[in-house]
Design an enzyme around this catalytic site. Structure first.
Site, mmCIF file in Angstrom:
data_model
loop_
_atom_site.group_PDB
_atom_site.id
_atom_site.type_symbol
_atom_site.label_atom_id
_atom_site.label_comp_id
_atom_site.label_asym_id
_atom_site.label_seq_id
_atom_site.Cartn_x
_atom_site.Cartn_y
_atom_site.Cartn_z
ATOM 1 N N HIS A 176 1.791 4.210 -2.907
ATOM 2 C CA HIS A 176 1.546 5.668 -2.870
ATOM 3 C C HIS A 176 2.892 6.403 -3.844
ATOM 4 C CE1 HIS A 176 -1.780 6.438 -0.487
ATOM 5 N NE2 HIS A 176 -1.337 5.678 0.639
ATOM 6 N N TYR A 192 -4.050 14.081 -3.402
ATOM 7 C CA TYR A 192 -4.465 13.516 -2.023
ATOM 8 C C TYR A 192 -5.271 14.264 -1.349
ATOM 9 C CZ TYR A 192 -3.461 9.915 1.492
ATOM 10 O OH TYR A 192 -3.515 8.823 2.288
ATOM 11 N N GLU A 252 -5.989 6.592 -2.583
ATOM 12 C CA GLU A 252 -6.120 5.697 -1.226
ATOM 13 C C GLU A 252 -6.505 4.250 -1.967
ATOM 14 O OE1 GLU A 252 -4.021 6.345 1.181
ATOM 15 O OE2 GLU A 252 -5.271 5.091 1.801
ATOM 16 N N ASP A 263 -13.097 11.457 4.771
ATOM 17 C CA ASP A 263 -11.487 11.191 4.500
ATOM 18 C C ASP A 263 -11.261 10.213 3.350
ATOM 19 O OD1 ASP A 263 -9.196 10.711 6.842
ATOM 20 O OD2 ASP A 263 -9.239 9.361 5.545
ATOM 21 N N HIS A 322 1.013 -1.282 0.192
ATOM 22 C CA HIS A 322 0.014 -0.005 0.116
ATOM 23 C C HIS A 322 0.667 1.135 0.228
ATOM 24 C CE1 HIS A 322 -3.419 2.484 1.503
ATOM 25 N NE2 HIS A 322 -2.601 3.353 1.871
ATOM 26 N N GLU A 323 1.811 1.284 1.216
ATOM 27 C CA GLU A 323 2.694 2.460 1.116
ATOM 28 C C GLU A 323 3.534 2.609 -0.297
ATOM 29 O OE1 GLU A 323 0.925 2.777 4.580
ATOM 30 O OE2 GLU A 323 1.848 4.085 3.207
ATOM 31 N N HIS A 342 -9.366 7.759 3.007
ATOM 32 C CA HIS A 342 -9.399 6.446 3.575
ATOM 33 C C HIS A 342 -10.568 6.078 3.472
ATOM 34 C CE1 HIS A 342 -5.601 8.088 5.112
ATOM 35 N NE2 HIS A 342 -5.161 7.005 4.432
HETATM 36 C C1 S3B Z 1 -3.146 0.054 4.829
HETATM 37 C C2 S3B Z 1 -2.239 1.176 4.953
HETATM 38 C C3 S3B Z 1 -2.582 2.144 5.402
HETATM 39 O O1 S3B Z 1 -3.902 2.718 5.186
HETATM 40 O O2 S3B Z 1 -1.780 3.122 6.083
HETATM 41 C C4 S3B Z 1 -2.170 4.207 6.872
HETATM 42 C C5 S3B Z 1 -2.410 4.001 8.290
HETATM 43 C C6 S3B Z 1 -2.530 2.907 8.876
HETATM 44 C C7 S3B Z 1 -2.908 5.342 8.858
HETATM 45 C C8 S3B Z 1 -2.574 6.512 8.428
HETATM 46 C C9 S3B Z 1 -2.664 6.554 6.642
HETATM 47 C C10 S3B Z 1 -2.247 5.364 6.283
HETATM 48 C C11 S3B Z 1 -1.698 5.450 4.618
HETATM 49 O O3 S3B Z 1 -0.787 4.826 4.209
HETATM 50 O O4 S3B Z 1 -2.709 5.989 3.731
HETATM 51 ZN ZN ZN Z 2 -2.571 5.412 1.947
#
Ligand code: S3B
Ligand code: ZN
Ligand code: CA
Length: 318
Positions: free
Chosen positions: A144, A155, A164, A228, A140-141, A230
């Site tokens: 990005h 973003y 995301e 958000d 995931h990271e 996410h």
């Molecule tokens: C699945 C990975 C993820 O969502 O990481 C984040 C977390 C745990 C908190 C805040 C931001 C992120 C991100 O990488 O967007």
């Molecule tokens: Zn992320």
């Protein structure tokens, strides 16, 4: 599988060959496993001044810190998946360094991409165990980083939700690759291997039923600019799941029935859209249009191209 050599850090370079059982002759040489490269791990020792002490670079032997070694391996799998599936050579397509810092701060329940590198907290042992150990979180990271080198999806707003979603989607596509190209329930859960270690079966997010986490959206008409990124990612995550596996909206927000095309074709479509068509300000409506365009560019059938449009219709993107 035969060993055709060893890497600098001692791990074997494997050659996958198909052998005739009768006379042992090699029938076919399967694509060799690409070895990852340009990994650079740092140990923040619970401080926050990036990048921290360099503790393991590409080809170096394992260290005494299992978290460093695990993240090194997750980065390797992620590199290999991007190379094998999409023929992408690292973040920037030309072997760019994979910089990762672990043990960020104390009991930090986050992981993030800061525009240049990946950063991982240890978790507090209740909400998260060490995030650097997770394959879909690591991918995931790293994704990005791929997105920032390609579409550079802004973003915030709808493009932020798509940004995301790209990371959740390719985080789990890499996990699917790492599992031997096998789809399981975990393929549709995000962060399940490090989220709430004392609770089995749950996850940070659910691509097949985003609303299950209590916050994520699963229907575009519910989107507002204040959500958000996410949580608005759920709209695209669910579209990707339905395109891959087929079916209808899990909470009957629509009645559209989507025909499955499989995770690999769905991944090829979303990869091509994100890396070759999307712009920084892409909206969900444009994502529908441009993933359809990607399917056409890839030479997929009319039925497969229609399935892409249906997947977005199923989550309310008309
Ligand atoms: C699945 C990975 C993820 O969502 O990481 C984040 C977390 C745990 C908190 C805040 C931001 C992120 C991100 O990488 O967007
Ligand atoms: Zn992320
Ligand atoms: Ca997962």
């Amino acid at each position: 599988v035969t060993v055709k050599g060893t890497q600098a850090d001692g791990t074997p370079i494997l050659d996958k060959v198909l052998v005739n059982a009768v006379d042992g002759s090699v029938v076919a040489r399967l694509p060799t496993i690409h070895t990852a490269k340009n990994r650079e791990l740092h140990d923040l020792k619970n401080k926050t001044t990036l990048p921290g002490t360099t503790v393991r670079t590409e080809g170096q032997a394992a260290t005494s810190d299992a978290v460093v070694n695990n993240n090194y391996d997750r980065l390797g799998t992620t590199y290999d998946a991007y190379k094998e599936l999409f023929n992408r050579d690292s973040l920037d397509g030309s072997g760019g360094k994979l910089i990762s810092s672990v043990h960020y701060s104390t009991k930090y329940n986050n992981a993030y991409w800061n525009g240049t590198q990946m950063v991982y907290g240890d978790g507090d042992g209740s909400t998260f165990s060490n995030l650097a150990n997770s394959l879909d979180v690591t991918a995931h990271e790293l994704t990005h980083g791929v997105t920032s080198n390609t579409s550079n999806l802004e973003y915030s707003g709808e493009s932020g939700g798509l940004n995301e979603a790209m990371s959740d989607i390719f985080g789990n596509v890499v996990e699917y690759y790492g599992a031997g190209k096998v789809v399981s329930d975990n393929t549709w859960k995000v962060g399940e291997d490090v989220y709430t270690p004392n609770t089995a079966g749950d996850a940070l997010r659910y691509m097949n039923d985003p609303a299950k986490d209590g916050d994520s959206l699963d229907y575009y008409p519910d989107y507002t600019s204040g959500v958000d990124v996410h949580y608005s990612s759920g709209i695209a995550n669910l579209a990707f799941y339905l395109l891959s596996q087929g079916g209808k909206h899990p909470r009957s927000k629509t009645t559209v029935s989507v025909t499955a095309i499989g995770i690999e074709k769905a991944a090829q479509i979303f990869y091509r859209a994100n890396t070759q068509i999307f712009t920084a300000s892409t909206t969900f409506a444009q994502a529908k249009q441009w993933t359809g365009q990607a399917a056409q560019d890839l030479g997929y059938t009319q039925a497969e191209i229609s399935a892409v449009a249906d997947a977005w219709s199923a989550v309310g993107v008309t």
